[in-house]
Design an enzyme around this catalytic site. Structure first.
Site, PDB file in Angstrom:
ATOM      1  N   ASP A 150       2.001   4.223   2.319  1.00  0.00           N
ATOM      2  CA  ASP A 150       2.023   4.662   2.773  1.00  0.00           C
ATOM      3  C   ASP A 150       2.806   6.005   3.212  1.00  0.00           C
ATOM      4  OD1 ASP A 150       1.316   5.548   6.137  1.00  0.00           O
ATOM      5  OD2 ASP A 150       3.439   4.264   6.887  1.00  0.00           O
ATOM      6  N   TYR A 158       0.444  -1.612   0.251  1.00  0.00           N
ATOM      7  CA  TYR A 158      -0.119   0.152  -0.148  1.00  0.00           C
ATOM      8  C   TYR A 158       0.606   1.265  -0.193  1.00  0.00           C
ATOM      9  CZ  TYR A 158       0.911   0.509   5.699  1.00  0.00           C
ATOM     10  OH  TYR A 158       1.429   0.101   6.073  1.00  0.00           O
TER      11      TYR A 158
END
Lengths: 494, 92
Positions: A90, A88
């Site tokens: 971040d 993902y």
């Protein structure tokens, strides 16, 4: 008796797009993460309901705003993978959080699988960029201009163990373990004492002993109390002091030895007082001591080198191993730890096949000698950076690996298999298998839950608050009997 | 204190190296130089021993030369520019 080991790592990669004057890190991260397509139709949310990064292990809640993205943003930033990992965006970095594993060997396999996932998606993303632009990823922790990003380790612990005791016994260990798991860095930053080369990428960035922060005034021990498991039984120790290692050996010891020390703390087996007078200062001193001769001041006037402090921990571990029935991997971890501690005390540079910082230092020094360069030369800084390059044909660590110059812990076959396969002995198995078996039927995921959205039926969330439940042994039969997610839910009795 | 493991040979997993998803593409032959087989067994004082040591030194130099050649071929060409422009936002 200490609880069984459950652990994982979160790797933030450095990202840059070469030959793109408009490079923007956040949109590049989004492009990168979305370029990784295991399931082109997969639209799975990350379930932020379960998160609370502001709870402090010392027993209070810190003020602040909890970040929850909207639906579109959530989908664009998060991928849950078939191997149980989360890939993902971040902040301004791509991050790979590997699935939960039970031992250091599996940890190496899954952290290395994360490097492959990053590299696969980097290639795909680069193909989508304008001609001439190329995306690059580095598994490192600093741009050498004062900006750092992390490699976080997570360890499940028994909540009954006092946090004060954890802090007391871990500080001297964390300050000194960089001698075998530092990733090496040319120069200093963040107003650190100038030096040519240091053991750790991260040491310059630690400013306090214990705190909740991870991005400013970073603490050696982080107090985030977000167990992602049954809160009454467990805590998750969130370790932010480590480097992103390339060396399998360093990764193996970084997590393997730390997990063992934590088990020993739970069992009250740390019986020597190694309290350092000034841990924040000491972590920087150790990082600047490749010769291993520097004496650190202990609280009671004694002085010890970093190697001697590790020897003390090792001796306690050997005593612990003699009394407890350790599993095969942990026994192997102890042997290899012993081997490097011995090597570091006699001839640190002899460990160039095992330890990241030694491998990097040897490579750079030979290059400097050959080209008549000094430590300030841009090529020297480039070597430091390129050691961490994710491209197998350009990354200097991978070059060493290809040339047979580094010790391996695991095989390429194991790593490649783990790119798409979850570990079989944690709840990651259930997570990954549900994604594989029920495409389009998984609605949202978090570490301790998975929710299903089937047709018009209400969303149903299955909680997984026991990290060691949902293993192949527990759920394979159930999964085999359930052709669809609806059947799975019926068979689970919900 | 239990015996330290001395033989690096013991520590090497060996591991078969067939299928390499990405990592085979990069370079030609896989050299597995398990260094140190029998290391420490011979005496440096004996003629044979020192000869072997000299040979070992040569091998090490060759290894290093081959590494340095490869670095020359893969190192980012415009290092100064690259390093200067390598700026990351702070993360965790």
């Amino acid at each position: 008796m200490a609880i069984p080991t459950v652990m994982g790592t979160e790797i933030e990669f450095g990202i840059i797009v070469k030959n793109d004057p408009d490079f923007d890190p956040i949109s590049s991260c989004v492009l990168l993460v979305n370029a990784y397509q295991e399931d082109p139709d997969g639209r799975i949310l990350w379930d932020y309901d379960q998160e609370n990064p502001l709870a402090d292990a010392r027993g209070f809640q810190v003020d602040g705003e909890k970040y929850t993205p909207n639906h579109q943003e959530n989908l664009a930033r998060n991928k849950t993978l078939l191997n149980g990992a989360r890939y993902y965006v971040d902040h301004a970095h791509p991050e790979y959080s590997c699935p939960e594993v039970t031992n250091a060997r599996d940890l190496v396999i899954h952290e290395k699988a994360g490097e492959r996932v990053a590299e696969i998606s980097r290639r795909e993303a680069t193909a989508l960029l304008p001609d001439g632009a190329i995306m690059l990823l580095h598994k490192n922790n600093s741009d050498r201009k004062g900006n750092s990003y992390g490699c976080h380790e997570n360890y499940l612990m028994d909540r009954r163990t006092s946090f004060k005791r954890i802090v007391e016994h871990l500080l001297p260990f964390f300050v000194t373990r960089q001698i075998f798991c530092g990733a090496g860095k040319v120069g200093s930053e963040n107003r650190g004492q100038p030096c040519d080369f240091q053991l750790s990428q991260r040491a310059d960035f630690f400013e306090t002993e214990v705190a909740l922060d991870t991005m400013v005034k970073r603490p050696i021990i982080n107090t985030r109390d977000e167990p992602h498991a049954d809160r009454d039984r467990y805590r998750r120790l969130h370790v932010i002091v480590g480097d992103s290692n390339m060396s399998e050996y360093s990764i193996y010891l970084r997590n393997g030895v730390t997990a063992l020390i934590l088990a020993m703390i739970e069992d009250g087996a740390i019986d020597r007082d190694l309290t350092l007078r000034d841990p924040v200062r000491a972590i920087k001193e150790v990082s600047r001591d490749p010769g291993m001769g520097h004496l650190l001041s202990l609280d009671r006037g004694k002085k010890r080198t970093a190697v001697e402090i590790q020897q003390e921990y090792l001796e306690m571990a050997l005593a612990y191993a003699a009394k407890n029935d350790l599993d095969a991997v942990t026994q192997d971890v102890v042997k290899r730890w012993q081997y490097v501690v011995e090597g570091l005390s006699s001839d640190p540079m002899s460990l160039h096949r095992e330890i990241d910082w030694v491998a990097k230092k040897r490579l750079i020094e030979n290059f400097m000698g050959r080209k008549q360069l000094n430590w300030d030369a841009p090529q020297v800084h480039m070597l430091d950076l390129q050691y961490h390059d994710s491209r197998p044909d350009k990354g200097l660590y991978y070059m060493l690996e290809r040339q047979g110059e580094v010790e391996r812990i695991v095989s390429d076959e194991e790593i490649n298999a783990a790119v798409h396969t979850p570990p079989s002995d944690t709840r990651a198995f259930f997570r990954g298998e549900c994604l594989r078996r029920y495409p389009g039927q998984v609605f949202g995921v978090n570490w301790d839950s998975i929710s299903f959205g089937v047709g018009d039926e209400p969303i149903k969330r299955v909680m997984m608050s026991e990290p060691l439940k949902g293993t192949r042994e527990h759920v394979l039969d159930l999964l085999e009997r359930s052709e669809t997610a609806s059947q799975l839910l019926v068979n689970m009795g919900s | 204190m239990a015996t330290f493991i001395r033989s690096r040979k013991d520590m090497i997993e060996g591991g078969s190296r067939s299928e390499r998803l990405l990592y085979s593409a990069a370079g030609g032959d896989q050299k597995q130089k398990a260094k140190g087989g029998g290391e420490g067994e011979e005496s440096a004082e004996s003629g044979e021993g020192s000869q072997k040591l000299a040979k070992k030194g040569e091998e090490l130099k060759e290894e290093m030369d081959s590494l340095m050649d490869e670095i020359d071929s893969v190192l980012e060409e415009n290092a100064e520019e690259f390093v200067k422009n390598y700026v990351q936002r702070g993360g965790q």
